[in-house]
Design a protein around this motif. Structure first.
Motif, mmCIF file in Angstrom:
data_model
loop_
_atom_site.group_PDB
_atom_site.id
_atom_site.type_symbol
_atom_site.label_atom_id
_atom_site.label_comp_id
_atom_site.label_asym_id
_atom_site.label_seq_id
_atom_site.Cartn_x
_atom_site.Cartn_y
_atom_site.Cartn_z
ATOM 1 N N MET A 1 0.840 -1.190 0.000
ATOM 2 C CA MET A 1 0.000 0.000 0.000
ATOM 3 C C MET A 1 0.876 1.240 0.000
ATOM 4 N N ARG A 2 0.592 2.150 -0.906
ATOM 5 C CA ARG A 2 1.471 3.298 -1.113
ATOM 6 C C ARG A 2 1.536 4.198 0.110
ATOM 7 N N LYS A 3 0.382 4.495 0.689
ATOM 8 C CA LYS A 3 0.387 5.401 1.843
ATOM 9 C C LYS A 3 1.146 4.776 3.003
ATOM 10 N N SER A 4 1.000 3.477 3.233
ATOM 11 C CA SER A 4 1.703 2.829 4.331
ATOM 12 C C SER A 4 3.213 2.944 4.150
ATOM 13 N N ARG A 5 3.677 2.774 2.921
ATOM 14 C CA ARG A 5 5.112 2.887 2.687
ATOM 15 C C ARG A 5 5.596 4.298 2.944
ATOM 16 N N LEU A 6 4.815 5.289 2.521
ATOM 17 C CA LEU A 6 5.210 6.671 2.765
ATOM 18 C C LEU A 6 5.246 6.984 4.246
ATOM 19 N N ILE A 7 4.226 6.538 4.976
ATOM 20 C CA ILE A 7 4.177 6.793 6.409
ATOM 21 C C ILE A 7 5.322 6.076 7.100
ATOM 22 N N ALA A 8 5.610 4.832 6.678
ATOM 23 C CA ALA A 8 6.728 4.124 7.286
ATOM 24 C C ALA A 8 8.033 4.864 7.064
ATOM 25 N N GLY A 9 8.182 5.463 5.863
ATOM 26 C CA GLY A 9 9.385 6.245 5.591
ATOM 27 C C GLY A 9 9.499 7.445 6.490
ATOM 28 N N ILE A 10 8.350 8.092 6.744
ATOM 29 C CA ILE A 10 8.372 9.258 7.617
ATOM 30 C C ILE A 10 8.759 8.857 9.029
ATOM 31 N N TYR B 1 -7.432 2.595 3.971
ATOM 32 C CA TYR B 1 -6.916 3.227 2.754
ATOM 33 C C TYR B 1 -7.433 2.494 1.524
ATOM 34 N N GLN B 2 -7.346 1.173 1.574
ATOM 35 C CA GLN B 2 -7.834 0.368 0.452
ATOM 36 C C GLN B 2 -9.348 0.482 0.312
ATOM 37 N N ARG B 3 -10.046 0.579 1.450
ATOM 38 C CA ARG B 3 -11.500 0.722 1.390
ATOM 39 C C ARG B 3 -11.895 2.068 0.777
#
Length: 451
Positions: A1-10, A270-272
């Protein structure tokens, strides 16, 4: 999931704060003294956009640039390894939460005078973005500090809504300028939370928010905050904070306008939202290229208001800094300045739908475009201009004090514990960790001043 990866990066980036303690020397441009190195993180879209901008920089200046790009979750580790090995890139991304440690350890160059000498109109760059990378040795984020980086971007977290769903439910669309009260917003959440196929199970919900990334809006708009103004005292044990946290938890446990924990495990929110099952969900500029391809119409709105009567949300940011050990300081500052402030470079990045423009004049044209997607792009700018704030730990030496709030918060979210009771218990632990962070900052500053 794109948002999860971005948040994990932050999160990974914030956790690097305080990790650098030794002074840096050497490194710089690496083996090729005629070439600058630029290290950043991002996906294929961002890599392609930056390569286009850098190619134009080389064409205009004759300065060659070697690009080093990593995934978001690898960036902090690889940058730390470069620092430890005295191979610091000439120009590189700087997280807000890492700035103080990099300044104190001598990794970052003070670029205040060099940027001024280039005639950069900082008044045309978002004040929040510029001030995020100012540091006076005590406080970060104020207008009085020296400049140690320029903003790569500003990332306002807006609230999006499924326009198609609201129209089908006969709900009046939110005003793009006047925020809803929290109570009025809750009424809408209840109206759109439905069993649409008649099988006795909910399959459409009002919202589905992550406490770590949206509690800030509820707390700030209710008049609460994490610390006092000079970031020395934790202030979560207040009625305003408790009321906001309880409201957040009640969305699931009492009002039942979000997927329950079991449903969230089956398909995250997010997916929903992407599947058209959730009406309201956060939207960052990095989401736009993906959301514009959704099968339903969406738009942006102000965040609902609490007791303060004003909306609130956070603004993220990355900076572009210059190594103090670069062998080509003039060229390195030019590259950082070009990527952050040049009109053509900014347009290249904006066209890739990966950020809003750093330049205010460019951003205003972008927001007012007749074919804007989403239509209310102006909401992103309103957040940056008027009601967005830095994340609570963005300008402290370590985020551990802030993270402590979320370590044992789940019983509150599950309805098994009152928010006020939890906050009274957790505040002393948070205060101890904040005291440690401030002591670390003082020690690092003293060590840096000593050499």
């Amino acid at each position: 999931m794109r948002k999860s990866r971005l948040i994990a990066g932050i999160v990974t980036a914030l956790m690097t704060a305080g990790a650098v303690t030794a002074c840096s020397s050497g490194g710089g441009s690496g083996d090729d003294a005629d070439t600058l190195t630029f290290m950043f993180r991002g996906g294929e879209d961002e890599k392609a956009a930056y390569q286009d901008a850098i190619d134009r920089f080389t064409e205009d200046t004759g300065v060659k640039v070697k690009v080093i790009v990593t995934d978001a979750d690898q960036y902090a580790t690889k940058l730390q390894a470069a620092v430890a090995g005295n191979k610091v890139p000439d120009v590189f991304y700087v997280e807000q939460g890492s700035l103080q440690s990099y300044v104190s350890s001598g990794v970052l160059m003070d670029i205040t005078d060099q940027v001024a000498a280039q005639g950069v109109d900082l008044a045309n760059i978002w004040e929040y973005g510029v001030n995020s990378y100012r540091y006076d040795g005590t406080l970060q984020g104020t207008a009085d500090g020296q400049l140690y980086a320029l903003p790569k971007d500003v990332g306002p977290m807006a609230l999006g809504y499924n326009k198609t769903m609201l129209e089908e439910a006969g709900v009046e669309l939110p005003d793009p300028d006047e925020p809803l009260t929290r109570e009025a917003w809750l009424d809408i959440l209840k109206k759109v939370t439905q069993d649409t196929d008649g099988d006795g199970e909910l399959d459409q919900w009002g919202t589905g928010l992550n406490v770590s990334w949206t509690l800030q809006s509820f707390v700030w708009s209710n008049g609460g905050d994490w610390t006092n103004a000079d970031r020395t005292q934790v202030t979560v044990d207040t009625p305003e904070f408790a009321e906001a946290l309880q409201f957040f938890a009640d969305l699931t446990t009492k009002e039942k306008v979000t997927p329950d924990p079991e449903q969230a495990q089956t398909l995250d929110t997010y997916q929903r939202f992407m599947a058209g099952e959730i009406a309201f969900f956060p939207v960052g500029p990095w989401d736009v290229s993906t959301y514009n391809e959704l099968e339903f119409e969406y738009d942006l709105m102000p965040w609902p208001t609490g007791k303060s009567g004003e909306p609130a949300t956070y603004i993220g940011s990355l900076g572009i800094g210059v190594s103090s050990s670069t062998a080509k300081p003039e060229e390195a500052v030019k590259l950082a300045t070009y990527l952050s402030t040049d009109e053509t470079a900014q347009q290249t990045l904006v066209d890739a739908n990966i950020q809003i423009p750093n330049r205010i004049d460019t951003a205003e044209e972008w927001a007012a475009a007749p074919d804007a997607e989403p239509a209310n792009r102006q909401e992103f700018l309103d957040i940056v201009e008027s009601y967005g704030r830095a994340m609570p730990a963005a300008f402290t030496f370590s985020p551990a004090w802030y993270d402590e709030l979320f370590v044992n918060i789940q019983p509150v979210i599950d309805g098994d514990r009152a928010a006020a009771d939890y906050l009274a218990e957790v505040q002393p632990r948070m205060q101890e960790l904040l005291d440690q962070a401030n002591e670390q900052a003082e020690q690092a500053a003293a060590a840096g001043a000593a050499g």
